[in-house]
Design a protein around this motif. Structure first.
Motif, mmCIF file in Angstrom:
data_model
loop_
_atom_site.group_PDB
_atom_site.id
_atom_site.type_symbol
_atom_site.label_atom_id
_atom_site.label_comp_id
_atom_site.label_asym_id
_atom_site.label_seq_id
_atom_site.Cartn_x
_atom_site.Cartn_y
_atom_site.Cartn_z
ATOM 1 N N ASN A 163 29.633 37.990 48.757
ATOM 2 C CA ASN A 163 30.840 38.587 48.169
ATOM 3 C C ASN A 163 32.010 37.622 48.160
ATOM 4 O OD1 ASN A 163 29.647 40.981 47.582
ATOM 5 N ND2 ASN A 163 30.505 42.119 49.302
ATOM 6 N N PHE A 164 32.055 36.744 49.148
ATOM 7 C CA PHE A 164 33.188 35.832 49.222
ATOM 8 C C PHE A 164 33.162 34.833 48.078
ATOM 9 C CE2 PHE A 164 35.867 32.635 51.617
ATOM 10 C CZ PHE A 164 37.020 33.385 51.476
ATOM 11 N N SER A 165 31.972 34.501 47.556
ATOM 12 C CA SER A 165 31.896 33.649 46.377
ATOM 13 C C SER A 165 32.585 34.329 45.198
ATOM 14 C CB SER A 165 30.430 33.354 46.034
ATOM 15 O OG SER A 165 29.801 32.638 47.064
ATOM 16 N N SER A 166 32.305 35.619 45.009
ATOM 17 C CA SER A 166 32.984 36.381 43.958
ATOM 18 C C SER A 166 34.480 36.436 44.226
ATOM 19 C CB SER A 166 32.421 37.800 43.878
ATOM 20 O OG SER A 166 31.065 37.788 43.516
ATOM 21 N N GLY A 167 34.850 36.672 45.497
ATOM 22 C CA GLY A 167 36.259 36.731 45.852
ATOM 23 C C GLY A 167 36.988 35.433 45.558
ATOM 24 N N ASN A 168 36.334 34.292 45.803
ATOM 25 C CA ASN A 168 36.946 32.998 45.507
ATOM 26 C C ASN A 168 37.269 32.855 44.031
ATOM 27 O OD1 ASN A 168 37.119 31.739 48.033
ATOM 28 N ND2 ASN A 168 35.002 31.087 47.978
ATOM 29 N N MET A 169 36.304 33.229 43.191
ATOM 30 C CA MET A 169 36.527 33.085 41.751
ATOM 31 C C MET A 169 37.523 34.122 41.233
ATOM 32 S SD MET A 169 34.918 30.417 40.697
ATOM 33 C CE MET A 169 35.477 29.683 42.262
ATOM 34 N N MET A 170 37.513 35.336 41.789
ATOM 35 C CA MET A 170 38.524 36.321 41.424
ATOM 36 C C MET A 170 39.916 35.803 41.763
ATOM 37 S SD MET A 170 36.484 39.669 42.839
ATOM 38 C CE MET A 170 38.014 40.566 43.154
ATOM 39 N N LEU A 207 33.343 27.997 33.773
ATOM 40 C CA LEU A 207 32.133 27.175 33.837
ATOM 41 C C LEU A 207 31.366 27.314 35.150
ATOM 42 C CD1 LEU A 207 33.426 23.848 32.215
ATOM 43 C CD2 LEU A 207 32.219 25.744 31.127
ATOM 44 N N HIS A 208 32.049 27.760 36.206
ATOM 45 C CA HIS A 208 31.413 27.757 37.530
ATOM 46 C C HIS A 208 31.089 29.150 38.050
ATOM 47 C CE1 HIS A 208 30.465 26.441 41.603
ATOM 48 N NE2 HIS A 208 31.381 27.257 42.079
ATOM 49 N N ALA A 209 31.926 30.129 37.742
ATOM 50 C CA ALA A 209 31.770 31.457 38.343
ATOM 51 C C ALA A 209 30.553 32.184 37.777
ATOM 52 C CB ALA A 209 33.019 32.290 38.116
ATOM 53 N N VAL A 210 29.875 32.925 38.642
ATOM 54 C CA VAL A 210 28.828 33.841 38.192
ATOM 55 C C VAL A 210 29.309 35.289 38.277
ATOM 56 C CG1 VAL A 210 26.963 32.279 38.853
ATOM 57 C CG2 VAL A 210 27.785 33.974 40.502
ATOM 58 N N SER A 211 30.499 35.491 38.796
ATOM 59 C CA SER A 211 31.065 36.828 38.945
ATOM 60 C C SER A 211 31.652 37.304 37.623
ATOM 61 C CB SER A 211 32.160 36.816 40.022
ATOM 62 O OG SER A 211 32.934 37.990 39.980
ATOM 63 N N ARG A 212 31.086 38.405 37.077
ATOM 64 C CA ARG A 212 31.647 38.981 35.857
ATOM 65 C C ARG A 212 33.064 39.479 36.095
ATOM 66 N NH1 ARG A 212 26.061 40.918 34.773
ATOM 67 N NH2 ARG A 212 26.465 42.510 36.346
ATOM 68 N N ASN A 213 33.327 39.978 37.306
ATOM 69 C CA ASN A 213 34.666 40.443 37.646
ATOM 70 C C ASN A 213 35.682 39.323 37.450
ATOM 71 O OD1 ASN A 213 36.902 41.699 38.722
ATOM 72 N ND2 ASN A 213 35.917 42.340 40.589
ATOM 73 N N ALA A 214 35.375 38.140 37.970
ATOM 74 C CA ALA A 214 36.284 37.000 37.833
ATOM 75 C C ALA A 214 36.452 36.602 36.376
ATOM 76 C CB ALA A 214 35.757 35.821 38.651
ATOM 77 N N GLN A 215 35.365 36.656 35.616
ATOM 78 C CA GLN A 215 35.427 36.262 34.209
ATOM 79 C C GLN A 215 36.260 37.252 33.395
ATOM 80 O OE1 GLN A 215 31.220 36.143 33.799
ATOM 81 N NE2 GLN A 215 31.018 34.083 34.649
ATOM 82 N N VAL A 216 36.185 38.535 33.729
ATOM 83 C CA VAL A 216 37.033 39.528 33.060
ATOM 84 C C VAL A 216 38.506 39.298 33.423
ATOM 85 C CG1 VAL A 216 37.627 41.979 32.979
ATOM 86 C CG2 VAL A 216 35.233 41.275 32.823
ATOM 87 N N LEU A 217 38.777 39.006 34.693
ATOM 88 C CA LEU A 217 40.153 38.753 35.120
ATOM 89 C C LEU A 217 40.734 37.530 34.424
ATOM 90 C CD1 LEU A 217 40.075 39.432 38.975
ATOM 91 C CD2 LEU A 217 40.821 40.941 37.135
ATOM 92 N N LEU A 218 39.869 36.606 34.045
ATOM 93 C CA LEU A 218 40.325 35.411 33.353
ATOM 94 C C LEU A 218 40.984 35.753 32.016
ATOM 95 C CD1 LEU A 218 40.246 32.412 34.012
ATOM 96 C CD2 LEU A 218 38.113 32.229 32.722
#
Length: 421
Positions: A163-170, A207-218
């Motif tokens: 989860n922290f990987s997702s949190g980093n990208m978010m 280019l790096h994140a696999v978290s869809r949450n982070a990509q939507v926030l982008l």
């Protein structure tokens, strides 16, 4: 990159604190905590402890408490904690009850500590986030160019791990949103520097994140910043066209984004056609259904604080997904429905859900009324965290949301005008 906020004729109630030399300790810890947003959760807790100690050990604590008591956010925060404790007393005893009460207390604590910052200290916290995000982005670039050892301190940043990987990208996507807010300042003399920072951070997430949450926030974070800054449909339309162009480019240039969002269609088909819930989308859908049903069944005090895990394990066993034991256990042990709003409603009833909604609504309203850069950062962060809370658990999971919530509170403390509820 300067971090200035538009001037105002109204001085904040806590501005006198910044004149006291020893409050530089709090300023330093605020900068540190912002910078450490991408480090392991233990470092975040260390910064939480250091911040509490710094505020106690430096002069002006009574002034900080007075500012906190005057904050329009204190009412929903205290009510959230009080209602959780009441629901815990009314409900049964569950193994996760102490943990859940602690999570709610932590949310209240970090937001209260942030609201007690001075404007200068709050700006240092946000500056720390930007510097930390740029440093983290550089680490990711170095890793892709030459490779870095998977040391614990940056493992979740450079490789998808938990989860922290997702949190980093978010967090990095939200930091890009902060940079956009700075670039949109009407009198910014470093606009291109802020814009370059936003593009660099956004490129890393794309280019790096696999978290869809982070990509939507982008997309959501800069769009919110544009809406806040210009407040006109023409500007919103222009911003939407620009962001749509960036989305198309990211879709074609990032195999990860294309693959991750293509999975949604596959997951939905598997769920609807085969009643299979062993996918990211499928299990979230089923957990949302269960949480909502439990809230409807127990609308006043909820099913019980800490009741999610035993209830979900029972539901998952009844679904009979015919999976290998290890995989089935992994799904059965999901400790939250990945929706903070429905988790609050399930465990503490409709009032618990409404209190969380009230908290976010008040944050957005306070920021919207400011009409300055700090207010824009508040609205952007509140909208981003609320959106994340619909598909994840930033209020429950410290790795996902503890520092983001603290920075959200810091953005409120950075307002040049006293917040109006």
């Amino acid at each position: 990159m300067s971090f200035t906020v538009e001037s105002t004729s109204v001085a904040p109630a806590n501005i006198a604190l910044s004149a006291r030399p020893r409050t530089r300790l709090v300023r330093f810890v605020a900068l540190s905590w912002g910078f450490c947003a991408f480090l392991p959760v233990g470092v975040m807790y260390l910064n939480l402890l250091l911040m509490a100690l710094a505020m106690v050990l430096t002069p002006g604590l009574s002034d900080r408490v007075r500012v906190l008591r005057a904050s329009p956010l204190l009412s929903p925060l205290l009510l959230m904690l009080a209602w959780t404790l009441l629901a815990a007393l009314v409900g049964g005893m569950f193994p996760d009850l102490p943990t859940r009460v602690f999570h709610v207390f932590r949310v209240v604590l970090v937001l209260c500590l942030a609201l007690m910052l001075t404007r200068q200290e709050a700006r240092h916290a946000l500056l720390g986030l930007l510097v930390g995000a740029l440093f983290a982005s550089a680490l990711v670039a170095v890793h892709h160019a030459w490779g870095l050892p998977e040391w614990a301190i940056w493992r979740s940043l450079i490789a998808p791990h938990n989860n922290f990987s997702s949190g980093n990208m978010m967090t990095m996507a939200i930091a890009a949103g902060v940079a956009v807010c700075l670039a949109l300042r009407p009198d910014a003399d470093d606009r291109w520097l802020a814009l370059a920072a936003a593009i660099g951070l956004g490129t890393t997430v794309a280019l790096h994140a696999v978290s869809r949450n982070a990509q939507v926030l982008l997309v959501l974070a800069p769009m919110t910043a544009i809406v806040y800054r210009f407040r006109s449909w023409r500007a919103v339309l222009a911003g939407s066209v620009l962001l749509a162009t960036l989305v198309v480019l990211a879709w074609h240039l990032s195999p990860t984004i294309e693959r991750r969002f293509a999975e949604i269609s596959s997951n939905l088909h598997t769920m609807t056609a085969e009643s299979r819930y062993n996918t990211s989308i499928g299990v979230r859908w089923r957990m949302d259904e269960e949480a909502f049903a439990a809230m409807v069944e127990h609308p006043v005090f909820g099913q019980g604080v800490g009741s999610w895990s035993p209830n979900w394990q029972r539901v998952w066993a009844q679904l009979d997904q015919q999976l290998p034991p290890d995989e089935s256990t992994r799904f059965a042990e999901i400790n939250n429905p990945h929706n903070d709003f429905l988790l609050a409603g399930m465990e503490t009833g409709v009032p618990g859900l409404l209190i969380v909604l009230w908290l976010f609504w008040r944050l957005i309203r306070i920021g919207w009324r400011q009409r300055n850069t700090a207010g824009g950062i508040t609205v952007m962060m509140a909208v981003s965290i609320a959106a994340s809370a619909m598909v994840n658990a930033p209020l429950r999971d410290a790795a996902l949301g503890m520092t983001l919530l603290w920075l959200l509170g810091a953005s409120v403390a950075a307002h040049p005008e006293k917040p109006i509820g």
